[in-house]
Write an enzyme that holds these catalytic residues in place. Structure first.
Site, mmCIF file in Angstrom:
data_model
loop_
_atom_site.group_PDB
_atom_site.id
_atom_site.type_symbol
_atom_site.label_atom_id
_atom_site.label_comp_id
_atom_site.label_asym_id
_atom_site.label_seq_id
_atom_site.Cartn_x
_atom_site.Cartn_y
_atom_site.Cartn_z
ATOM 1 N N GLU A 162 38.993 73.335 17.696
ATOM 2 C CA GLU A 162 38.998 72.973 19.109
ATOM 3 C C GLU A 162 37.716 72.276 19.546
ATOM 4 O O GLU A 162 37.643 71.746 20.661
ATOM 5 C CB GLU A 162 39.232 74.229 19.957
ATOM 6 C CG GLU A 162 40.659 74.765 19.852
ATOM 7 C CD GLU A 162 40.873 76.047 20.633
ATOM 8 O OE1 GLU A 162 39.881 76.698 20.988
ATOM 9 O OE2 GLU A 162 42.046 76.400 20.868
ATOM 10 N N GLU A 185 41.175 88.203 0.040
ATOM 11 C CA GLU A 185 40.016 88.757 0.738
ATOM 12 C C GLU A 185 39.245 89.777 -0.104
ATOM 13 O O GLU A 185 38.137 90.157 0.243
ATOM 14 C CB GLU A 185 40.445 89.411 2.044
ATOM 15 C CG GLU A 185 41.261 90.679 1.872
ATOM 16 C CD GLU A 185 41.611 91.316 3.211
ATOM 17 O OE1 GLU A 185 41.103 92.407 3.468
ATOM 18 O OE2 GLU A 185 42.370 90.702 3.988
#
Length: 299
Positions: free
Chosen positions: A85, A116
């Site tokens: 953004e 992860e």
């Protein structure tokens, strides 16, 4: 491992939502809303730590460095969301703020199981983007114990990059691997262990605060207006014209015409109107003012 998990605030049971499974839809929403109201107050408690992170990021930007978010699952997605953004909001290069998620870009849409759990994957991903000592790395993990994030932070520190650990548990494991820790304690989730709820909300707020504050410090705002918005569609063009009019008092026609002359650069158009200069002269004024519109106008 299970014993360790039970000690985490993010894995504790919330006594105020014990009856949520038999509650009416409205009561479920009330329970969630009451808990969500605690998030902003928890963020307020760690403002000094967030300020330190902002300073790291701002200094990295001044040196031509980058802000790089690293996380897995929801944490990784929030980092990617904040990063993508920045270009439309602040006209930044896509490389300037990056989000790296365990398992690669595909993990944004579909979970990559086990990614992860590998600290070496975090190291490899930072090497892939060419991490340098001028960059700031923010490792995000609600639990504060994700191996992928720990590996990334350790590597970042080893080469001299600034590091920040963002978690939702006290004395988090990732906090020990960073120059600055941010441990925002939002309390047990409405659904036990579902950290996409309060923890995710807190982390999104903090990431937004870090990136937005850093951009404001770089001169990408005039008062509270986005003067470096990237004009990439008609909606943003109209917003840009509105911003120019608010600052300069120019008519719609003059603002739109000057924006075109400025090659859709809002800052340049504002300085052109306020100082009655050409595009080239306005660009020179902005350059001398390091991109700060107010300073360019005053000079």
């Amino acid at each position: 491992m299970e014993e360790n998990l039970e000690l985490l605030t993010t894995e504790s049971r919330n006594q105020l939502s014990i009856t949520i499974d038999t509650a009416s839809p409205l009561d479920i929403l009330r329970i969630m809303n009451n808990q969500d109201q605690l998030v902003a107050l928890a963020v307020k408690e760690v403002l000094p730590e967030i300020e330190a992170a902002v300073q790291f990021v701002f200094e990295s930007f001044q040196k031509g460095g980058r802000l790089i978010y690293v996380g897995a699952g929801t944490s990784g997605r929030l980092g990617v969301l904040d990063a993508v953004e920045c270009p439309p909001t602040f006209s930044t290069d896509p490389e300037m703020v990056q989000g790296i998620i365990a398992g690669g870009e595909g993990a944004f849409l579909k979970a990559v199981e086990g990614a992860e759990d590998q600290p070496e994957f975090g190291v490899a991903d930072l090497k892939e983007v060419g991490l340098t000592e001028n960059d700031t790395v923010i490792g995000i993990a609600a639990s504060g114990r994700t191996p992928y994030v720990i590996g990334a932070l350790r590597y970042a520190r080893s080469i001299g990059a600034k590091t920040v650990a963002l978690s939702c548990n006290k004395d988090a494991a990732i906090s020990k691997e960073a120059d600055q820790s941010i441990e925002v304690i939002v309390g047990p989730e409405v659904l036990t262990g579902s950290t996409r709820l309060k923890a995710g909300t807190a982390h999104k707020m903090i990431l937004n605060m870090i990136s937005t504050s850093s951009m404001i410090l770089l001169g990408k705002a005039y008062e509270n207006l986005m003067v470096d918005v990237h004009v990439s569609n008609e909606k943003l063009k109209e917003r840009a014209i509105g911003i120019i009019r608010k600052i300069t008092g120019a008519s719609y026609e003059i603002a739109a015409e000057t924006l075109e002359k400025a090659d859709l650069q809002v800052k340049t158009a504002i300085v052109m109107i306020k100082t009655e200069t050409t595009k080239q002269e306005a660009e020179q004024l902005l350059s001398k003012a390091n991109g700060y519109v107010k300073k360019a106008i005053q000079n």
